[in-house]
Design a protein around this motif. Structure first.
Motif: not given
Length: 227
Positions: A12-13, A15, A39-40
């Motif tokens: 998750d997420r 970066r 994704y961020q």
């Protein structure tokens, strides 16, 4: 997309730091990640130096970078930046999104242990696939086009690329990368255009390059046009 048979779920997420000197490319890649679950964007960088500063400031799980990126000094080549990233941040996968299709440069990237390679002739969806694999596996992930280039090429040989060139061949590579024609180089060097053309082709064979564009990119990546 080649590289893994069954990619695992990405965490998750993830970066992501995106580095490219073209604003449109940065924004397009960022928009693609925005549509990808988990994704961020941690930072956008317009140069190698920006990328290093972003890594110093922001937590990062994935680097997506162009290859021809200036950093420490104008004469420092993009391949050196990749090697530095792998040395300084070995736990962070690096996916290279590049214009080059040169098999010798692709092999050098593989030797540098990047996590993925995609050419800019391919779709952003292909880049997203490679990034997902790069985050989930231990093997390098390459795009379909890169995989075809690798499979169609002869087995790699040990080539001391910069030093395989004669002095005259190296000079021709430098001058072509600075925008000079074969006629201009011949006039400057006191050689015939035919001789200059033969030396140019000899240099390209030694470097495993197939076009002027690849020759110019090689010269830029290896600091042959720093002045």
């Amino acid at each position: 997309m080649k590289g893994h048979e069954n990619p695992a779920d990405t965490p998750d997420r993830v970066r992501v730091i995106i580095a490219d000197d073209h604003p449109i490319v940065r924004l397009a890649v960022a928009a693609s990640f925005a549509n990808l679950r988990g994704y961020q964007i941690a930072a956008l960088a317009q140069s190698g130096l920006d990328l290093l500063n972003a890594l110093h400031k922001a937590p990062c799980d994935l680097i997506v970078t162009d290859l021809a990126m200036c950093w420490d000094a104008p004469e420092t080549d993009g391949m050196a930046l990749i090697r530095w990233l792998r040395f300084k941040y070995p736990a962070i996968p690096v996916v290279v999104f590049t214009m080059t299709t040169s098999i010798s440069i692709i092999r050098e990237l593989i030797h540098a242990r990047v996590a993925g390679i995609v050419t800019k002739d391919e779709s952003l969806s292909e880049l997203m696939k490679v990034c997902q694999y790069a985050c989930s596996g231990s093997k390098i992930a390459v795009s379909d086009m890169v995989a075809r280039r690798l499979s169609a090429s002869a087995p790699p040989t040990e080539i001391k690329r910069k030093f395989a060139l004669s002095r005259k061949e190296r000079e021709i590579v430098q001058l072509i990368a600075r925008g000079m024609s074969l006629t201009e180089i011949a006039r400057r060097s006191g050689r015939t255009t035919s001789t200059v053309g033969t030396q140019k082709m000899a240099a390209m064979r030694k470097l495993h390059l197939t076009s002027n564009a690849e020759l110019i990119q090689y010269a830029m990546l290896h600091g042959l046009v720093s002045s």
